[in-house]
Motif scaffolding. Structure first.
Motif, PDB file in Angstrom:
ATOM      1  N   ARG A   1      -7.103   6.580   0.735  1.00  0.00           N
ATOM      2  CA  ARG A   1      -6.523   6.749  -0.605  1.00  0.00           C
ATOM      3  C   ARG A   1      -6.838   5.562  -1.527  1.00  0.00           C
ATOM      4  N   LEU A   2      -7.524   4.539  -1.011  1.00  0.00           N
ATOM      5  CA  LEU A   2      -7.806   3.353  -1.824  1.00  0.00           C
ATOM      6  C   LEU A   2      -8.840   3.656  -2.907  1.00  0.00           C
ATOM      7  N   ASP A   3      -8.563   3.203  -4.123  1.00  0.00           N
ATOM      8  CA  ASP A   3      -9.470   3.440  -5.252  1.00  0.00           C
ATOM      9  C   ASP A   3      -9.912   2.112  -5.878  1.00  0.00           C
TER      10      ASP A   3
ATOM     11  N   MET B   1       0.856  -1.184   0.000  1.00  0.00           N
ATOM     12  CA  MET B   1       0.000   0.000   0.000  1.00  0.00           C
ATOM     13  C   MET B   1       0.895   1.238   0.000  1.00  0.00           C
TER      14      MET B   1
ATOM     15  N   VAL C   1      -4.255   5.622   5.020  1.00  0.00           N
ATOM     16  CA  VAL C   1      -3.983   4.843   3.808  1.00  0.00           C
ATOM     17  C   VAL C   1      -5.267   4.401   3.102  1.00  0.00           C
TER      18      VAL C   1
ATOM     19  N   TRP D   1      -4.744   3.203  -6.319  1.00  0.00           N
ATOM     20  CA  TRP D   1      -4.696   4.183  -5.223  1.00  0.00           C
ATOM     21  C   TRP D   1      -4.826   5.586  -5.778  1.00  0.00           C
ATOM     22  N   LYS D   2      -5.473   6.461  -5.026  1.00  0.00           N
ATOM     23  CA  LYS D   2      -5.603   7.858  -5.428  1.00  0.00           C
ATOM     24  C   LYS D   2      -4.271   8.576  -5.233  1.00  0.00           C
TER      25      LYS D   2
END
Length: 418
Positions: free
Chosen positions: A299-301, A207, A296, A323-324
């Motif tokens: 920010r997950l996309d 990540m 974290v 991730w963004k």
């Protein structure tokens, strides 16, 4: 799909909120949950470490997946018990969770497989430990071997402090059985970085990097806590360092656990120090970190439910995790006195005034229709923005809108030093 999340802190709130975004998930339970989690999941009055209670609930309600988030139930074997009952579970089994549950196991593993870490020695009696401290000198690091809620580490700048830490742990029982054995480590210098990774036993996908602030007060002063805030990405974790860590630390750790007959499946947390001699492992956690998770996962996309299933089915290599580009900052608002004695039941106001952040609840409960404090770390005010500086500003602007008696927070989370 129905999901049961185990735990009741800010990390679990972040996990529940992220799972709720999945079009595949239409029901979430959380045991035991908290006042904020209750807004996205049905809270179940079962303690996180109550393995029998969780298994019985899962048998009765048939969730499609159980996500075990905290360290204690993982170390106790909750995933093993769920699997034995025929229930899909996300998280490492007991024999793999030992990578966090015993620091001496983790150090011996790294020593055996050549994974870079600080020099160390392990002791079970204070006299031998004290003799070693006097031989090595200070600064030096003393760690309780077992799980101690993130508070079992003393970075001792003097021999006296190190000796006191040993006596507290081994002779004074400050951490119960977790401190009956101590690991004494070489003092390392350099920026700290947290890197979490999804691991399916063979493969891993990292990540975005993060950095946690452990000390209670500004300028990294005061006692160690479970974490007073975090931001993502790290200012120091470059692509070159990431590539070096992948080859010297991340892949070798996953391979080492598999070679030991302890394949790790779940989230593996690498606590790193970027020393002048290269990145070294300070600690492993066998789960999502807290409060890094709040930053974290913001920010997950990608679909977290899909990721969990890919890990369980050992098909992590087959999915693309996005991730963004935005940065994130999480500022923890704690009860006055934390990490030592603190009062509970303080009414929290101003939550409806927050405009630019998401407030993850860590230690809250619902009482007479009001949100009140129920733990040491109370809230994690988390903002995202195109730059880290903007995310920090947004988070603090909203922190100042929230009030409860004796609220305490650091004012320097993510602030560039120097």
């Amino acid at each position: 799909m129905k999901v049961l999340v185990i735990g009741g802190g800010g990390r679990e709130h972040a996990i529940c909120v992220t799972l709720a975004k999945s079009p595949k998930v239409d029901k979430i339970w959380c045991a035991p949950g908290n006042g904020g989690i209750a807004q996205v999941a049905e809270c179940v009055d079962i303690k996180a470490a109550d393995i029998d209670g969780v298994v019985a609930f899962a048998k009765a309600n048939q969730p499609d997946l159980v996500m075990v988030a905290p360290d204690d139930p993982l170390a106790l074997g909750m995933v093993d018990a769920l699997e034995a009952a025929g229930i899909r579970a996300f998280g490492p089994r007991k024999n793999a969770a030992v990578i966090e549950g015993s620091k001496s196991f983790a150090k011996d593993l790294m020593h055996k497989y050549g994974i870079p870490t600080a020099g160390y020695a392990v002791f079970e009696d204070s006299a031998s430990a004290i003799a070693y401290i006097k031989e090595q000198g200070a600064p030096i690091v003393v760690k309780a071997d077992g799980l101690a809620l993130g508070k079992g580490v003393t970075v001792a700048m003097t021999e006296e402090d190190a000796i006191a830490a040993v006596k507290d742990a081994i002779d004074g029982g400050a951490f119960g059985g977790a401190g009956a054995r101590v690991v004494i480590e070489e003092y390392l210098t350099g920026p700290e970085v947290s890197v979490l990774a999804f691991v399916d036993g063979k493969h891993l996908k990292t990540m975005p990097s993060a950095q946690d602030h452990k000390r209670a007060y500004d300028h990294d002063e005061g006692s160690n806590t479970g974490g007073m805030g975090a931001f993502s990405p790290s200012r120091f974790y470059t692509e070159d360092i990431a590539a070096q860590c992948m080859e010297t630390i991340f892949k070798p750790t996953v391979a080492a656990m598999a070679a030991e007959g302890r394949p790790f499946k779940g989230v593996l947390y690498f606590g790193l120090m970027l020393t002048p001699k290269g990145p070294k492992v300070i600690e492993y956690n066998a789960r999502f970190g807290d409060p890094e998770t709040q930053a974290v996962l913001s920010r997950l996309d990608s679909d977290l439910y899909d990721i969990f299933n890919a890990v369980i089915d050992e098909k992590l290599e087959e999915i693309d995790i996005k991730w963004k580009d935005d940065a994130a900052c999480c500022v923890v608002m704690a009860s006055g006195g934390y990490p030592r004695a603190y009062e509970k039941g303080k009414v929290i106001t101003g939550l409806d005034d927050v405009t630019d952040s998401f407030v993850f609840h860590a230690g809250t409960s619902l009482k007479d229709g009001q949100i009140v404090t129920s733990g040491g770390r109370v809230l994690g005010v988390t903002a995202t923005a195109p730059t880290l500086d903007e995310a920090i500003q947004k988070a603090y602007a909203d922190v100042h809108k929230i009030h409860f008696d004796k609220a305490h927070f650091r004012t320097d989370i993510g602030i560039k030093k120097g």
